[in-house]
Design an enzyme around this catalytic site. Structure first.
Site, mmCIF file in Angstrom:
data_model
loop_
_atom_site.group_PDB
_atom_site.id
_atom_site.type_symbol
_atom_site.label_atom_id
_atom_site.label_comp_id
_atom_site.label_asym_id
_atom_site.label_seq_id
_atom_site.Cartn_x
_atom_site.Cartn_y
_atom_site.Cartn_z
ATOM 1 C CE LYS A 55 -4.504 0.574 0.012
ATOM 2 N NZ LYS A 55 -5.491 -0.365 -0.551
HETATM 3 P P1 NAD Z 1 -12.841 7.425 -3.326
HETATM 4 O O1 NAD Z 1 -11.877 8.477 -2.951
HETATM 5 O O2 NAD Z 1 -13.173 7.209 -4.759
HETATM 6 O O3 NAD Z 1 -14.227 7.662 -2.547
HETATM 7 C C1 NAD Z 1 -14.324 7.795 -1.169
HETATM 8 C C2 NAD Z 1 -15.737 8.237 -0.821
HETATM 9 O O4 NAD Z 1 -15.907 8.225 0.606
HETATM 10 C C3 NAD Z 1 -16.046 9.668 -1.275
HETATM 11 O O5 NAD Z 1 -17.381 9.734 -1.743
HETATM 12 C C4 NAD Z 1 -15.885 10.470 0.008
HETATM 13 O O6 NAD Z 1 -16.618 11.685 -0.007
HETATM 14 C C5 NAD Z 1 -16.472 9.474 0.990
HETATM 15 N N1 NAD Z 1 -16.148 9.761 2.387
HETATM 16 C C6 NAD Z 1 -14.983 10.203 2.915
HETATM 17 N N2 NAD Z 1 -15.121 10.397 4.240
HETATM 18 C C7 NAD Z 1 -16.401 10.067 4.535
HETATM 19 C C8 NAD Z 1 -17.163 10.056 5.735
HETATM 20 N N3 NAD Z 1 -16.625 10.433 6.902
HETATM 21 N N4 NAD Z 1 -18.458 9.641 5.682
HETATM 22 C C9 NAD Z 1 -19.016 9.269 4.521
HETATM 23 N N5 NAD Z 1 -18.341 9.250 3.350
HETATM 24 C C10 NAD Z 1 -17.058 9.646 3.365
HETATM 25 O O7 NAD Z 1 -12.279 6.083 -2.661
HETATM 26 P P2 NAD Z 1 -12.607 4.572 -3.094
HETATM 27 O O8 NAD Z 1 -11.592 4.143 -4.085
HETATM 28 O O9 NAD Z 1 -14.058 4.440 -3.406
HETATM 29 O O10 NAD Z 1 -12.240 3.800 -1.732
HETATM 30 C C11 NAD Z 1 -13.188 3.686 -0.668
HETATM 31 C C12 NAD Z 1 -12.785 2.526 0.229
HETATM 32 O O11 NAD Z 1 -12.726 1.321 -0.545
HETATM 33 C C13 NAD Z 1 -11.414 2.647 0.903
HETATM 34 O O12 NAD Z 1 -11.471 1.995 2.153
HETATM 35 C C14 NAD Z 1 -10.501 1.855 -0.027
HETATM 36 O O13 NAD Z 1 -9.346 1.389 0.617
HETATM 37 C C15 NAD Z 1 -11.434 0.718 -0.407
HETATM 38 N N6 NAD Z 1 -11.089 0.010 -1.639
HETATM 39 C C16 NAD Z 1 -10.967 0.669 -2.823
HETATM 40 C C17 NAD Z 1 -10.681 -0.047 -3.985
HETATM 41 C C18 NAD Z 1 -10.615 0.605 -5.336
HETATM 42 O O14 NAD Z 1 -10.484 -0.133 -6.331
HETATM 43 N N7 NAD Z 1 -10.711 1.915 -5.463
HETATM 44 C C19 NAD Z 1 -10.482 -1.444 -3.918
HETATM 45 C C20 NAD Z 1 -10.609 -2.087 -2.681
HETATM 46 C C21 NAD Z 1 -10.937 -1.349 -1.560
#
Ligand code: NAD
Length: 418
Positions: free
Chosen positions: A107
């Protein structure tokens, strides 16, 4: 080991210790399995748009190298620390092993608030961060991907910076790139699509009818947005959604396409005319069949776990449930948990497909990608469910047991150098 001290790293270690006890992993192996193999901290000086200079800090952590190169996302968020990144790298290891991918976990992250930076400033941070970690990454070494706060554009800048350094294009150095630059069809949608598939699969196991079900999604970024879309395709009504700025509710169902348009213009779900505003805390406690936390770690806690009103908890985010909340949910027994390392594995599975396609310079159709994705998720889901039933353990414990035991076996087989 104080270097990684952080509530999220402590949480990942606690989970590991419980599973290591259960699997009777000898003490001598535990630190080898638990602590990151390598961690790099870098200073990232950039020019701000006003001409001033500012130094940001970035990290890249590689958890284990036993099964192949390492793989994992890059996070841009104000709370990023080396401890949080180390925890996320450890979970990536168990996730890759559970899905049978030839990777160790990694990461990366930069402590910054992307919402307060211009596109040019984000590009400078990304290029300088990449430049500083060049000796640490590569298609056979460690392959970054998007995570919270980063996206396809970030990966394009990383790939370009690395390629300029080598003197030729190296698309396989990152995944989650634009399709035009060697990205995979279906990668952007992969995580949320996988979450949707596994929710539908769980409903099957629990004899629930998707067309009569409601869902609440925390987060409307890459994972939350695609998950919401995917759920509506299975006939599930999404009644609650939140993002950083606010939370909204409509008992009749939220129009996801209209919400996307609203977010495209206002950058937030807040103020969406097709729903009423509620608080972040209220959102998690809405009565629903499926609650999908798709934003941050440590959202389901000892405080709100006793009051959740869902049948399925689908962990799109990494580490959304604290160990204290886990104990409460297990005691309650009425919430079926799809644990993070299984639930959001679709992202790394299609990142693996992207890497394979880049190495072969031979690209697949989107339906080939999605069919192969669902086949891998189906295998991981079935193995986890079977183990959970056979040993009478939680789905999280079963998923972690499968992931950790595979890395443990591989370390035993390879032996200890010298
Ligand atoms: P992103 O940046 O695209 O989106 C994050 C979202 O969460 C945004 O809408 C943001 O406004 C919202 N957010 C932030 N703080 C918040 C809060 N306090 N309450 C409610 N919403 C809140 O990120 P992402 O890629 O969608 O990642 C989200 C999660 O999924 C993370 O934990 C990440 O590690 C995990 N993840 C992502 C991927 C991927 O392919 N992008 C894969 C596996 C896991």
């Amino acid at each position: 080991m104080d270097l990684y001290r952080h509530p999220v790293f402590d949480m990942a270690c606690h989970q590991f210790d419980l599973v290591a006890d259960h699997l009777e992993i000898p003490t001598a192996f535990r630190d080898r399995l638990k602590y990151p193999k390598r961690a790099l901290t870098v200073a990232i000086p950039i020019h701000r748009d006003d001409g001033s200079a500012e130094v940001f800090f970035g990290y890249r952590v590689q958890h284990h190298l036993t099964l192949g190169p390492t793989k994992g996302g890059v996070r841009y968020h104000p709370d990023v620390t080396v401890g949080e990144v180390a925890a996320l790298a450890m979970w990536m290891s168990w996730k890759c092993a559970l899905a049978g991918l030839p990777y160790g976990g990694a990461k990366g992250g930069v402590t910054c608030d992307p919402r307060k930076l211009s596109t040019k400033e984000l590009e400078r941070i990304t290029r300088r961060y990449t430049q500083e970690i060049i000796p640490f990454i590569g298609p056979q070494v460690d392959i970054p991907a998007p995570d919270m706060g980063t996206n396809e554009q970030t990966m394009a800048w990383m790939m370009d910076t690395y390629s300029v350094h080598t003197g030729y294009s190296v698309p396989g150095v990152v995944t989650g790139k634009p399709v035009n630059l060697g990205g995979s069809l279906g990668r952007r949608e992969a995580t949320g699509r996988g979450v949707g598939y596994l929710i539908n699969r769980s409903m099957d196991v629990l004899n629930m009818d998707p067309t009569k079900a409601t869902a609440v999604v925390q987060g409307f970024g890459n994972v939350g947005g695609v998950t919401a879309h995917s759920l509506t395709r299975y006939g599930i009504k999404v009644t609650g959604i939140s993002d950083f700025d606010g939370a909204i509710f409509n008992s009749k169902g939220i129009d996801i396409a209209a919400l996307e348009q609203h977010v495209a213009t206002t950058r937030s779900v807040k103020g969406f005319p097709g729903a009423e505003a509620i608080s972040h805390a209220e959102l998690l406690l809405l009565p629903c069949d499926i609650l999908a936390p798709c934003a941050l770690e440590r959202q389901i806690t000892a405080d709100n776990a006793p009051h959740l009103k869902c049948r399925i908890l689908a962990e799109g985010a990494n580490g959304p449930t604290t160990p204290e909340a886990d104990v409460i949910l297990e005691r309650r027994g009425d919430v079926f948990v799809i644990p993070d390392i299984l639930c959001n594995a679709g992202g790394v599975v299609v990142s693996y497909f992207e890497w394979v396609q880049d190495l072969q310079s031979f690209f697949w159709t989107e339906s080939e990608v999605t069919d192969k994705l669902f086949r891998i998720l189906e295998g991981a889901f079935t193995q986890t469910l079977n183990l959970s039933r056979k040993r009478a353990i939680s789905m999280r414990f079963a998923a972690l047991s499968l992931g950790i035991s595979r890395v443990f076996e591989a370390k035993k087989q390879r032996g200890l150098f010298p």
